[in-house]
Design an enzyme around this catalytic site. Structure first.
Site, short mmCIF file in Angstrom:
data_model
loop_
_atom_site.label_atom_id
_atom_site.label_comp_id
_atom_site.label_asym_id
_atom_site.label_seq_id
_atom_site.Cartn_x
_atom_site.Cartn_y
_atom_site.Cartn_z
N GLN A 29 0.82 -1.21 0.00
CA GLN A 29 0.00 0.00 0.00
C GLN A 29 0.86 1.26 0.00
OE1 GLN A 29 -3.07 -1.63 3.15
NE2 GLN A 29 -3.55 0.48 2.69
N SER A 41 4.47 -6.52 2.47
CA SER A 41 3.15 -6.46 3.11
C SER A 41 2.07 -7.00 2.18
CB SER A 41 2.86 -5.02 3.55
OG SER A 41 1.68 -4.95 4.32
N LEU A 42 1.14 -6.16 1.74
CA LEU A 42 0.12 -6.59 0.79
C LEU A 42 0.76 -7.29 -0.42
CD1 LEU A 42 -2.71 -6.50 -0.63
CD2 LEU A 42 -1.95 -4.33 -1.59
N ARG A 88 -8.97 -9.18 4.00
CA ARG A 88 -7.82 -8.64 4.74
C ARG A 88 -7.93 -7.12 4.86
NH1 ARG A 88 -2.49 -6.64 3.51
NH2 ARG A 88 -0.84 -7.45 4.86
N HIS A 120 0.86 -3.52 10.91
CA HIS A 120 2.02 -4.32 11.34
C HIS A 120 2.42 -4.00 12.77
CE1 HIS A 120 2.32 -6.10 7.43
NE2 HIS A 120 2.26 -4.89 6.89
N GLN A 133 1.60 -12.06 9.77
CA GLN A 133 2.14 -10.94 9.00
C GLN A 133 1.40 -9.63 9.27
OE1 GLN A 133 0.69 -9.49 5.69
NE2 GLN A 133 2.41 -9.74 4.27
#
Length: 305
Positions: free
Chosen positions: A11, A90-91, A115, A196, A245
């Protein structure tokens, strides 16, 4: 002979119009955008291509970014380029999962839609993420540990750039200490939650329930997980790593260092922007980096075939 890695951004790189040329010019890419719409129940093409404010809201950003990345990935695969390893920030890890064959495209779109929703809902009262520039990692870790409240490291992006995350008050207190310790700059990130961080454990637990319905397939192409910065060799580990994660640090610098240590000398960034390519310049200048963001960028891959 060196090795090639595919890497996928997270993102923050999104913008209106991303992937539109792939949608218009490459049939397999168009299929992916349409599949993402069907799997998520959203008009993903409108989200990606037409002016709107939703594209910067997490629950919509994630599916929009992933649809674009997978559409580009399929165009690259159609050219015949196969990576030796893959990873995503991440994503972006879900783009890597798709490239590795671990999840079907339909499943990965469904999971990422959920998510995004769970991460958006997890902390309705907000939180903060701040990029800390020009300070030693160990110093940042120590200050976070000693700051009262919930504040921790979200992203190990590259040397000289660490992102902290957590409660707004705790993050602000940490920023004051980090500035006093010599940080060049502390830049608040425009995000809708403290991603996170341990504050997102609940979102991870909801995601785990969603993942119960997903078939994890054999790992065809090795991929490296954010949580461990190591290869996932056992497909039964995938769901637990994806749950973790959401609330754990993204070890991106360590991921790239692992790849280069294993002989990867060419990195292809697939998706909007050049964020990961920028990090790469600070992690290692001894590698080739190619960014695929537009249809004409596919020409850059001819030398790799």
């Amino acid at each position: 002979m060196g090795k090639t890695a595919f890497m996928f951004p997270g993102q923050g790189a999104q913008y209106v119009g991303m992937g539109k040329d792939f949608y218009e010019q490459i049939p397999v890419s168009k299929e992916m955008f349409e599949l993402a719409g069907k799997a998520s129940g959203l008009d993903v093409t409108a989200l990606c291509f037409e002016e709107n404010e939703q594209i910067n809201i997490t629950e919509y950003t994630q599916i929009a970014m992933l649809a674009t990345e997978v559409a580009m990935l399929k165009a690259i695969e159609e050219k015949g380029l196969v990576p030796d390893v893959t990873a995503g920030l991440s994503l972006g890890e879900y783009g890597a999962l798709t490239a590795s064959g671990v999840m079907s495209e339909e499943d990965v779109f469904k999971v990422v839609r959920k998510r995004g929703i769970y991460m958006q809902e997890a902390v309705p009262n907000g939180g903060a993420m701040v990029a800390v520039l020009g300070l030693d990692t160990a110093v940042i870790e120590k200050i976070c540990e000693k700051t009262e409240g919930c504040v921790s490291i979200a992203n190990y992006n590259c040397p000289g750039q660490i992102v902290i995350t957590g409660e707004e008050a705790a993050a602000q207190a940490a920023v004051e200490k980090l500035t006093a310790a010599g940080a060049k700059r502390c830049v608040p990130l425009k995000v809708s939650g403290p991603f996170h961080s341990p504050m997102l454990v609940g979102a991870g637990e909801k995601l785990a329930k969603e993942l119960e319905h997903v078939e994890i397939q054999e790992i065809k192409i090795p991929y490296i997980a954010n949580v461990t910065a190591d290869y996932v060799t056992d497909r039964t580990q995938v769901k637990a790593l994806l749950e973790k994660q959401v609330s754990s640090s993204v070890r991106w610098q360590q991921t790239i260092e692992r790849m280069t240590a294993d002989g990867v000398d060419t990195f292809v960034e697939i998706g909007p922007g050049k964020t990961l390519s920028g990090f790469m310049r600070k992690i290692s200048r001894d590698v080739k980096v190619v960014n695929v963001e537009r249809v004409e960028d596919l020409e850059k891959l001819n030398d790799l075939l």
